[in-house]
Design a protein around this motif. Structure first.
Motif, short mmCIF file in Angstrom:
data_model
loop_
_atom_site.label_atom_id
_atom_site.label_comp_id
_atom_site.label_asym_id
_atom_site.label_seq_id
_atom_site.Cartn_x
_atom_site.Cartn_y
_atom_site.Cartn_z
N ARG A 122 0.61 8.58 -3.64
CA ARG A 122 -0.74 9.11 -3.44
C ARG A 122 -0.88 10.59 -3.82
O ARG A 122 -1.96 11.15 -3.73
N GLU A 127 0.84 -1.21 0.00
CA GLU A 127 0.00 0.00 0.00
C GLU A 127 0.87 1.26 0.00
O GLU A 127 0.57 2.23 -0.71
N ASN A 128 1.94 1.24 0.77
CA ASN A 128 2.80 2.42 0.90
C ASN A 128 3.64 2.68 -0.34
O ASN A 128 4.27 3.74 -0.45
N SER A 182 -9.56 7.66 1.20
CA SER A 182 -8.92 7.44 -0.11
C SER A 182 -9.94 7.59 -1.24
O SER A 182 -9.62 8.12 -2.31
N ARG A 223 -8.13 -4.17 2.57
CA ARG A 223 -8.77 -3.91 3.86
C ARG A 223 -10.17 -4.53 3.96
O ARG A 223 -10.61 -4.90 5.04
N LEU A 251 -6.93 -0.48 -1.41
CA LEU A 251 -7.47 -0.60 -0.05
C LEU A 251 -8.77 -1.40 -0.03
O LEU A 251 -9.04 -2.13 0.92
N ASP A 281 -12.25 4.09 7.84
CA ASP A 281 -11.81 5.48 7.70
C ASP A 281 -10.80 5.64 6.57
O ASP A 281 -10.93 6.54 5.73
N ASP A 282 -9.77 4.78 6.56
CA ASP A 282 -8.73 4.89 5.52
C ASP A 282 -9.31 4.70 4.13
O ASP A 282 -8.93 5.39 3.18
#
Length: 409
Positions: A224, A219-220, A286, A241, A237, A281-282
């Motif tokens: 972004r 993901e990192n 996004s 997720r 995500l 939330d994440d």
């Protein structure tokens, strides 16, 4: 209509120009250029200087003989583009790869397909499966130089064993075709078809997955701050997720998101089962970042679209390639593992299981129809399997030393 002349040395240049002309995505362009380079190498080995559709067909057959069908289909799309170029026709880049029936067997396959359409009650969907099976069969036989007189049981067994999955319909369809050939006197010798038994399709025994830290590293690896990165990060995500399948992510609509309740409501494309998932939330942040700051202005109801006109929903190949790119970019060890979008779904299930989340709960999150589908993830969670193990009872030494027994020394 006179065809344009296309020399081998100009193939890559023409591929690049055509990709710019049609405003194809970077992933699609890379795929076509890879196919173009493979074609140039193939023509060099054949000492072919001029490209023609016949050369393209020979290349397509060659690639399908040495690579997996999915990969061969993808890089063979360059043939369709080059054929469109020399015929001054538009290249329809999203159409399905056409079926090819080369060689002597291909001639009779065409006749047999027509027979199925006119003389049987088979549905078109079933006939399409026949076309798929017999396309592979005729290509393999043509590439191997097998004809009506030389075909044998050994050739058939080699063909079936070369398939990525020896599905029952492939065996059945080819056997039915060969019986048709035998009944009509086209093949005169006995191929011993009754000795060929299809095996059940067995899924990958150990699904590929990545640990929590590795998933976070993937993901990192997304930038972004870029327009494309905002879209890719939101899609990643949803897979990592929430465990959504590729089709459900790509076809996610604005109407599927309940922003007031922070929920996602979808009917899964694969199972048609309705699933309600929390909008973490994440994931929510996004999505908002992509929709407000990156998504093109288009009337499409789907959230994730291409960045170049004509705007369209993200394809399965594009999404899978995108995930693989970030897996490699992240620097994690992925040798021997799959690196497509479904691997992130496997990873979520496995990591939840490792956190002692129950199988029914994981099944609910993934939207499985039954917990049996979820239990396959137990095969890669050794700690959970150890919790199910029992102590081995002790055995007295005299049991092994008893005279006349099987352990008597």
């Amino acid at each position: 209509m006179t065809q344009k002349q296309l020399l081998r040395r100009d193939i890559i240049k023409i591929c690049k120009k055509e990709c710019l002309r049609y405003k194809l995505s970077s992933n699609y362009t890379s795929m076509l250029l890879q196919g173009g380079r493979s074609l140039v190498k193939f023509m060099q080995e054949k000492n072919a200087n001029d490209y023609t559709p016949d050369v393209g067909l020979e290349f397509r057959i060659y690639v399908h003989g040495i690579r997996t069908k999915k990969y061969a289909d993808e890089i063979s799309r360059v043939i369709d583009m080059l054929n469109s170029f020399i015929d001054s026709k538009l290249f329809v880049f999203q159409k399905q790869t056409p079926k090819y029936f080369p060689g002597i067997f291909g001639q009779y396959v065409v006749e047999y397909i027509e027979y199925l359409k006119t003389e049987t009650n088979l549905k078109m969907s079933s006939i399409k499966i026949y076309e798929h099976s017999l396309s592979m069969f005729s290509q393999k036989m043509h590439h191997a130089g097998v004809d009506l007189e030389t075909i044998s049981l050994e050739h058939l067994l080699n063909f079936f064993s070369s398939l990525q999955n020896m599905k029952q319909e492939n065996v059945k369809n080819v056997k039915n075709f060969l019986r048709y050939m035998k009944d009509h006197g086209i093949i005169k010798h006995d191929l011993l078809l009754d000795y060929i038994r299809p095996t059940r399709y067995i899924k990958e025994k150990v699904p590929s997955y990545y640990a929590k830290e590795e998933v976070l590293q993937i993901e990192n690896s997304v930038n972004r701050h870029s327009t494309k990165g905002k879209r890719d990060y939101a899609m990643l995500l949803l897979a990592s997720r929430l465990g959504l399948r590729s089709a459900d992510i790509r076809n996610l609509k604005f109407s599927d998101i309940d922003w007031d309740r922070n929920e996602i409501h979808i009917r899964q494309i694969k199972t048609q089962k309705e699933v309600i998932l929390p909008l973490l939330d994440d994931v929510g942040v996004s999505l908002i970042d992509y929709i407000r700051n990156a998504r093109p202005q288009t009337s499409l109801k789907e959230i994730f679209v291409s960045f170049t006109p004509p705007y369209r929903v993200i394809t399965s190949a594009t999404f899978s390639t995108m995930v693989a790119k970030y897996v490699f970019k992240s620097g994690i060890k992925c040798d021997g593992k799959h690196h497509g979008s479904h691997t992130l779904r496997h990873s979520l299930a496995t990591n939840l299981l490792g956190s002692n989340v129950s199988v029914p709960t994981i099944s609910s999150i993934l939207g499985h129809s039954t917990t049996e589908s979820t239990k396959k993830y137990l095969t890669i969670n050794l700690s959970s399997l150890l919790n199910c193990s029992h102590d081995v009872p002790s055995v007295e030494d005299n049991f092994y030393k008893q005279e006349g027994g099987v352990f008597y020394v």
